[in-house]
Write a protein that holds these residues in place. Structure first.
Motif, PDB file in Angstrom:
ATOM      1  N   ILE A 259       6.490  -5.683 -14.219  1.00 54.14           N
ATOM      2  CA  ILE A 259       6.669  -4.555 -13.305  1.00 54.14           C
ATOM      3  C   ILE A 259       5.868  -4.769 -12.023  1.00 54.14           C
ATOM      4  N   ASP A 260       6.557  -4.736 -10.901  1.00 51.28           N
ATOM      5  CA  ASP A 260       5.913  -4.661  -9.590  1.00 51.28           C
ATOM      6  C   ASP A 260       6.139  -3.239  -9.091  1.00 51.28           C
ATOM      7  N   MET A 261       5.166  -2.364  -9.351  1.00 48.18           N
ATOM      8  CA  MET A 261       5.364  -0.951  -9.072  1.00 48.18           C
ATOM      9  C   MET A 261       5.518  -0.655  -7.579  1.00 48.18           C
ATOM     10  N   THR A 262       4.913  -1.458  -6.740  1.00 45.82           N
ATOM     11  CA  THR A 262       5.074  -1.228  -5.303  1.00 45.82           C
ATOM     12  C   THR A 262       6.542  -1.377  -4.899  1.00 45.82           C
ATOM     13  N   SER A 263       7.187  -2.425  -5.391  1.00 45.40           N
ATOM     14  CA  SER A 263       8.600  -2.614  -5.058  1.00 45.40           C
ATOM     15  C   SER A 263       9.459  -1.520  -5.674  1.00 45.40           C
ATOM     16  N   ILE A 264       9.076  -1.048  -6.865  1.00 49.68           N
ATOM     17  CA  ILE A 264       9.826   0.044  -7.504  1.00 49.68           C
ATOM     18  C   ILE A 264       9.721   1.313  -6.671  1.00 49.68           C
ATOM     19  N   VAL A 265       8.518   1.626  -6.211  1.00 46.93           N
ATOM     20  CA  VAL A 265       8.312   2.823  -5.393  1.00 46.93           C
ATOM     21  C   VAL A 265       9.086   2.726  -4.085  1.00 46.93           C
ATOM     22  N   LEU A 266       9.041   1.562  -3.454  1.00 46.42           N
ATOM     23  CA  LEU A 266       9.769   1.394  -2.197  1.00 46.42           C
ATOM     24  C   LEU A 266      11.280   1.486  -2.418  1.00 46.42           C
ATOM     25  N   LEU A 288       2.619   3.584 -11.432  1.00 50.26           N
ATOM     26  CA  LEU A 288       3.544   4.033 -10.396  1.00 50.26           C
ATOM     27  C   LEU A 288       2.845   4.937  -9.388  1.00 50.26           C
ATOM     28  N   LEU A 289       2.016   5.845  -9.873  1.00 54.85           N
ATOM     29  CA  LEU A 289       1.293   6.753  -8.970  1.00 54.85           C
ATOM     30  C   LEU A 289       0.285   5.994  -8.108  1.00 54.85           C
ATOM     31  N   LYS A 290      -0.325   4.966  -8.681  1.00 54.34           N
ATOM     32  CA  LYS A 290      -1.259   4.159  -7.882  1.00 54.34           C
ATOM     33  C   LYS A 290      -0.511   3.492  -6.716  1.00 54.34           C
ATOM     34  N   ALA A 291       0.672   2.942  -6.998  1.00 52.35           N
ATOM     35  CA  ALA A 291       1.462   2.314  -5.938  1.00 52.35           C
ATOM     36  C   ALA A 291       1.907   3.348  -4.912  1.00 52.35           C
ATOM     37  N   ALA A 292       2.262   4.554  -5.374  1.00 50.64           N
ATOM     38  CA  ALA A 292       2.675   5.612  -4.453  1.00 50.64           C
ATOM     39  C   ALA A 292       1.510   6.090  -3.598  1.00 50.64           C
ATOM     40  N   LEU A 297       2.288   8.540  -0.345  1.00 54.01           N
ATOM     41  CA  LEU A 297       3.534   9.288  -0.534  1.00 54.01           C
ATOM     42  C   LEU A 297       3.320  10.667  -1.163  1.00 54.01           C
ATOM     43  N   GLY A 298       2.055  11.012  -1.442  1.00 52.52           N
ATOM     44  CA  GLY A 298       1.784  12.252  -2.164  1.00 52.52           C
ATOM     45  C   GLY A 298       2.284  13.501  -1.478  1.00 52.52           C
ATOM     46  N   TRP A 322      -4.094  13.309  -6.250  1.00 50.24           N
ATOM     47  CA  TRP A 322      -2.888  13.881  -6.848  1.00 50.24           C
ATOM     48  C   TRP A 322      -3.052  15.329  -7.282  1.00 50.24           C
ATOM     49  N   ASP A 323      -4.122  15.983  -6.874  1.00 46.08           N
ATOM     50  CA  ASP A 323      -4.308  17.392  -7.231  1.00 46.08           C
ATOM     51  C   ASP A 323      -3.108  18.219  -6.781  1.00 46.08           C
TER      52      ASP A 323
END
Length: 462
Positions: A259-266, A288-292, A297-298, A322-323
């Motif tokens: 998993i490359d979460m940065t590419s997934i988020v983009l 995923l949240l770390k990449a976002a 993107l929050g 993320w609060d």
């Protein structure tokens, strides 16, 4: 006084750590009992201590501390000594992630039952097998339990692979599964399965349904693992619901092993969504949240997830960025609900489970699975409890079993498929904890039409 600080332990904090100990809050110490002095002074001191203890309990939302001794089965306080009743369970303990907490909770509850009279004198012999997320190992585990151990039922199971791998075995041998946690589609479309959880399809849809009602979202990206019967099953429910509500739904299925979460988020953001629904295990959602967060993107898109993220450590893990920005649908009731069954769940874990056992929604589900099979067997003639009679009792259920941990009744009953849990709550991360936003609403899945019809026929729900 203890507060849950992680899945694995407790630590003293706050008012009690500063001087009000368990002995203070649990009753007068030997010193105070023997102390002679002014009655009024002692009364004021006791009142102050009681108030401090109450405030501490409220401040730290510690249901475990309010629990008294666990209550299980007959609750006689005497160990069962009769002929054992063999029950099994299959979980994915080793592999990509640990999905064993439901089986661990069932084991703890059965230990408690055995120390409290068993099933009208008969103890439960519980065998929990690990399938390591491998279908062939799941099949071997089922063969051991069904053929060698001659289990009367399977209880508390939690696996990504065993429902599909073992469906034919269970049907051939007429053994039923009161699963703690069903995940793939097969767990909810098998004649011999009835889970206490709602499943990822309904959990994801419940989250999206809530976000649509609260924020008016019109575009969703559902991110899920590319595991047959899991990712597609989960996101297809959101797609079917979205088609009926005018909500656009795009699906991204990802390889959980690479998993490359940065590419997934983009990729997700390329669809210009209002909401990213992260239908992933907890660690996947965290990544995923770390990449976002790295993409800031929050404040640009909403984020939600199924019940897999609901544990006490998650809000602290993802951090203050993320609060009030990450929502989750809870398949069972919130941990801070001060209700009898919730407190008993904590009490059972405290006494009969290792501190390493995860305290999460899946653990709640395993506790309920064990409790409900015990309730069923306690109505039976103990001398006649075997696989045939237990199967008949479960299939013959005409009413549901209740708990204040669940939003509705659980049942097995007749029918070719079972999904009795189809309501839940929603919480949001806020100030390093979860804050409940809405409690116990039904999930509007078009796929539930046959389940609802069965419930109406049985009179379980109106």
């Amino acid at each position: 006084m203890r507060v849950l600080t992680s899945e694995t332990g407790f630590e003293p904090r706050g008012v009690l750590a500063a001087g009000f100990t368990k002995k203070t809050c649990g009753g007068r110490s030997r010193q105070s009992r023997n102390k002679r002095g002014n009655l009024m002074k002692r009364s004021i001191k006791a009142a102050v201590a009681a108030v401090a203890c109450t405030l501490a309990a409220l401040a730290f939302n510690d249901p475990a501390e309010a629990a008294s001794a666990p209550k299980c089965g007959l609750n006689t306080g005497k160990p069962a000594t009769g002929a054992p009743i063999s029950i099994g369970g299959i979980v994915g303990r080793t592999g990509p992630a640990d999905f064993s907490s439901s089986g661990d909770a069932a084991a703890a509850y059965f230990k408690c039952v055995n120390e409290n009279g068993g099933i009208n004198g008969r103890p439960i012999e519980y065998t929990l097998e690990d399938d390591a997320w491998k279908p062939e190992q799941a099949a071997q585990a089922a063969a051991k339990l069904v053929t060698d151990k001659k289990v009367v039922a399977l209880v508390g199971s939690n696996s990504f692979v065993e429902c599909a791998a073992n469906q034919a075995t269970y049907e051939k041998n007429e053994v039923l599964v009161v699963a703690g946690v069903g995940i793939p589609r097969d767990c909810f479309f098998g004649r011999n399965y009835s889970s206490t959880n709602a499943g990822p399809r309904l959990s994801n849809l419940g989250a999206v349904q809530y976000m649509h009602g609260k924020f008016g979202i019109k575009s969703v990206v559902c991110v899920a693992p590319n595991i047959p019967g899991v990712g597609d099953f989960s996101c297809d429910g959101v797609k079917a619901w979205g088609a009926s509500k005018g909500v656009a739904v795009n699906v991204i299925l990802i390889d959980p092993a690479a998993i490359d979460m940065t590419s997934i988020v983009l990729q997700a953001m390329s669809f210009k969504p209002d909401l990213i629904e992260a239908s992933l295990p907890r660690d996947g959602v965290i990544a995923l949240l770390k990449a976002a967060e790295d993409q800031d993107l929050g404040s640009k898109v909403k984020f939600a997830a199924p019940t897999s993220v609901y544990n006490l450590e998650f809000p602290k893990t993802i951090g203050p960025y993320w609060d009030n920005k990450v929502y989750a649908q809870l398949e069972l009731e919130p941990f801070d609900k001060q209700s009898p069954d919730m407190l008993n769940w904590y009490a059972v874990l405290d006494k009969y489970a290792s501190k390493n056992v995860q305290r999460d929604t899946f653990n709640q589900a395993g506790y309920l699975a064990a409790r409900w099979i015990v309730e069923v067997m306690l109505t039976m003639d103990p001398a006649k409890i075997d696989r045939t009679s237990v199967t008949a009792a479960l299939r013959g259920m005409k009413s549901g079993l209740q708990s204040d941990i669940a939003c509705g009744p659980w049942y097995f009953g007749p029918g070719n498929r079972h999904n009795p849990n189809h309501a839940g709550s929603v919480a949001v991360t806020s100030g390093e904890k979860w804050v409940t936003q809405q409690s116990c609403f039904g999930v509007d899945d078009p796929d539930l039409a046959d389940v609802l019809a069965t419930e109406k026929e049985l009179g379980i729900r109106k």
